[in-house]
Design a protein around this motif. Structure first.
Motif, PDB file in Angstrom:
ATOM      1  N   PHE A   1      12.824   6.036  -4.920  1.00  0.00           N
ATOM      2  CA  PHE A   1      12.565   5.967  -3.482  1.00  0.00           C
ATOM      3  C   PHE A   1      12.846   7.333  -2.870  1.00  0.00           C
ATOM      4  O   PHE A   1      13.656   8.113  -3.391  1.00  0.00           O
ATOM      5  N   GLN A   2      12.227   7.623  -1.723  1.00  0.00           N
ATOM      6  CA  GLN A   2      12.415   8.917  -1.067  1.00  0.00           C
ATOM      7  C   GLN A   2      12.388   8.734   0.449  1.00  0.00           C
ATOM      8  O   GLN A   2      12.180   7.623   0.951  1.00  0.00           O
ATOM      9  N   ASP A   3      12.610   9.836   1.186  1.00  0.00           N
ATOM     10  CA  ASP A   3      12.644   9.821   2.664  1.00  0.00           C
ATOM     11  C   ASP A   3      13.594   8.738   3.161  1.00  0.00           C
ATOM     12  O   ASP A   3      13.263   7.931   4.046  1.00  0.00           O
TER      13      ASP A   3
ATOM     14  N   LYS B   1      10.585   5.272   1.592  1.00  0.00           N
ATOM     15  CA  LYS B   1       9.209   5.184   1.090  1.00  0.00           C
ATOM     16  C   LYS B   1       9.208   5.376  -0.418  1.00  0.00           C
ATOM     17  O   LYS B   1      10.221   5.761  -1.009  1.00  0.00           O
ATOM     18  N   ILE B   2       8.047   5.124  -1.021  1.00  0.00           N
ATOM     19  CA  ILE B   2       7.827   5.419  -2.432  1.00  0.00           C
ATOM     20  C   ILE B   2       6.838   6.568  -2.525  1.00  0.00           C
ATOM     21  O   ILE B   2       5.805   6.560  -1.845  1.00  0.00           O
ATOM     22  N   HIS B   3       7.170   7.565  -3.332  1.00  0.00           N
ATOM     23  CA  HIS B   3       6.259   8.693  -3.547  1.00  0.00           C
ATOM     24  C   HIS B   3       4.935   8.174  -4.116  1.00  0.00           C
ATOM     25  O   HIS B   3       4.898   7.206  -4.870  1.00  0.00           O
ATOM     26  N   ASP B   4       3.833   8.821  -3.742  1.00  0.00           N
ATOM     27  CA  ASP B   4       2.507   8.392  -4.216  1.00  0.00           C
ATOM     28  C   ASP B   4       2.437   8.289  -5.737  1.00  0.00           C
ATOM     29  O   ASP B   4       1.829   7.366  -6.295  1.00  0.00           O
ATOM     30  N   LEU B   5       3.064   9.248  -6.435  1.00  0.00           N
ATOM     31  CA  LEU B   5       3.024   9.234  -7.902  1.00  0.00           C
ATOM     32  C   LEU B   5       3.812   8.050  -8.461  1.00  0.00           C
ATOM     33  O   LEU B   5       3.410   7.446  -9.468  1.00  0.00           O
TER      34      LEU B   5
ATOM     35  N   PRO C   1       0.829  -1.218   0.000  1.00  0.00           N
ATOM     36  CA  PRO C   1       0.000   0.000   0.000  1.00  0.00           C
ATOM     37  C   PRO C   1       0.857   1.259   0.000  1.00  0.00           C
ATOM     38  O   PRO C   1       2.059   1.222   0.308  1.00  0.00           O
ATOM     39  N   LYS C   2       0.239   2.372  -0.344  1.00  0.00           N
ATOM     40  CA  LYS C   2       0.931   3.662  -0.296  1.00  0.00           C
ATOM     41  C   LYS C   2       1.323   4.003   1.155  1.00  0.00           C
ATOM     42  O   LYS C   2       0.678   3.567   2.100  1.00  0.00           O
ATOM     43  N   ASP C   3       2.380   4.806   1.272  1.00  0.00           N
ATOM     44  CA  ASP C   3       2.843   5.329   2.565  1.00  0.00           C
ATOM     45  C   ASP C   3       3.461   4.268   3.466  1.00  0.00           C
ATOM     46  O   ASP C   3       3.761   4.541   4.628  1.00  0.00           O
ATOM     47  N   ILE C   4       3.643   3.043   2.960  1.00  0.00           N
ATOM     48  CA  ILE C   4       4.316   2.022   3.755  1.00  0.00           C
ATOM     49  C   ILE C   4       5.816   2.323   3.785  1.00  0.00           C
ATOM     50  O   ILE C   4       6.416   2.688   2.776  1.00  0.00           O
ATOM     51  N   GLU C   5       6.425   2.181   4.957  1.00  0.00           N
ATOM     52  CA  GLU C   5       7.873   2.382   5.080  1.00  0.00           C
ATOM     53  C   GLU C   5       8.574   1.046   4.833  1.00  0.00           C
ATOM     54  O   GLU C   5       8.302   0.056   5.509  1.00  0.00           O
TER      55      GLU C   5
END
Length: 410
Positions: free
Chosen positions: A124-126, A138-142, A78-82
């Motif tokens: 990947f970001q953060d 994390k992966i950016h939503d886009l 899912p989105k926002d998963i670390e």
């Protein structure tokens, strides 16, 4: 500069797109490369207002085939998963996405190369580095939207009970936040084709997975490669789990109510990753663990005082061993030196651990040693020879050691 300005305009003011294409071009001094990107046919595709997926797709198209596959499979989450690099590499490995063309190159190292390249390309970001080759990100939503569009209908993220799993789906992720007991077999008319099932952390004492639902999954999903039950509030691991002959990845972490493992779990001879991290009431990991002959990563929490010999020490494929928060543990297994391909040893939060077995000096492939919060540990690594100079002992014991982290020891 002029070509770059034109490319930036096409990115629609979205920093992620600018970074992704910038990381693609930063090493290229060929004007033609820049023109090719500016004039790429993808820009001409129909796009919604402020839809920047086409820019990201250009960056994706320049990845190698193996990197493309690994990135697209991230849509299973899912989105926002670390993410953690340890789990993601093992996840890719479980799905057969990592291939070695050199006998001397471990799949774990190939996976880390892929992660670092995707980081450089802004997929990947953060990003936070915890230890050597241990990252959180994390992966950016886009980017997630892009991966999802490319994965098409193979993955289903279940957030409500009215969703239906079809035969085209290969990967199922349950993402219920603060949900009651999850028991939704009605959405699963056909389970036999699934390759992975993942439950994401569920919070609260009254939440979790129903035992009947878990038994249903284990009895019917006979071709699973991956089963993640992390923080799912389960108490009993089904006895039939040994029937999942193809299982390569099993995460039982952060389930403190689990007290024992069924003996059938040791029949999983294809298992490469096993996490028992945070299983704070687990009574014992028996000698039968030696039958997990393909195991490459073991993360363990247990209440036992001694880890038996002729158990973990027989895991000839083990690359990573993590022992965490074992409050009663006083001694490790004496045959630890038999783990000749072990690269990473982590022992954290074991306040009664007295010493390391002499066999640790035989870990000839050890690259990363992390010891922390072991307040009684006598870290005596001497070779036992008066003639050998002290400063030579560490390098002669572990000639490949790259990363040493010690904290909160006496």
């Amino acid at each position: 500069m002029e070509i770059g300005i034109e490319i930036v305009k096409k990115c629609g003011g979205v920093p992620l797109a600018v970074r992704a294409l910038g990381s693609l071009l930063y090493s290229s001094t060929s004007e033609q490369d820049w023109k090719n990107l500016r004039d790429n046919e993808i820009w001409k595709l129909d796009q919604k207002e402020n839809d920047i997926l086409n820019a990201l797709r250009i960056s994706y198209n320049h990845l190698s085939p193996h990197l493309k596959q690994c990135f697209v499979y991230c849509s299973i989450f899912p989105k926002d998963i670390e993410y953690t690099s340890i789990h993601l590499v093992q996840f890719w490995m479980a799905h057969g996405l990592l291939q070695s063309h050199n006998e001397n190159q471990d799949l774990e190292n190939i996976g880390m190369q892929y992660i670092k390249e995707l980081m450089l390309r802004s997929f990947f970001q953060d990003i936070v580095q915890i230890y050597e080759n241990v990252y959180l990100f994390k992966i950016h939503d886009l980017m997630h939207d892009l991966a999802t569009s490319l994965m098409r209908n193979e993955c289903l993220i279940v957030k409500s009970t009215n969703q239906i799993c079809t035969k085209s789906h290969r990967h199922l992720s349950f993402y219920f936040v603060d949900a009651p007991i999850i028991d939704v077999p009605n959405i699963l008319p056909n389970l036999g084709h699934l390759k992975s099932i993942t439950f994401y952390p569920i919070t609260g004492e009254s939440t979790g997975i129903s035992q009947s639902f878990l038994e249903l999954i284990v009895s019917r999903c006979k071709f699973l490669w991956m089963l993640t039950l992390f923080s799912s509030n389960i108490e009993v691991v089904p006895k039939k789990i040994g029937n999942l002959k193809h299982l390569r990845y099993l995460d039982l972490g952060s389930n403190p109510k689990i007290k024992e493992l069924p003996s059938s779990i040791y029949k999983l001879q294809n298992l490469q990753f096993l996490s028992l991290f945070g299983c704070e009431e687990l009574k014992t990991l028996t000698r039968d663990v030696k039958y997990l002959i393909s195991l490459r990563c073991l993360l363990l929490t247990t209440i036992q005082k001694h880890l038996p010999t002729n158990g973990i020490g027989c895991l000839n494929s083990l690359r990573r061993l993590g022992i965490y928060n074992c409050n009663n543990l006083e001694y490790l297994f004496e045959d630890i030196g038999h783990l000749r391909v072990l690269q990473t040893l982590m022992i954290i939060g074991c306040p009664r651990l007295i010493s390391l077995p002499r066999g640790v000096r035989s870990l000839s492939s050890l690259q990363n040693l992390i010891l922390g919060s072991c307040e009684r540990l006598n870290l005596d690594l001497s070779i036992g020879s008066d003639k050998q100079e002290n400063h030579d002992e560490l390098s002669s014991t572990w000639p490949h050691l790259r990363f040493l982290h010690i904290r909160e020891l006496p």
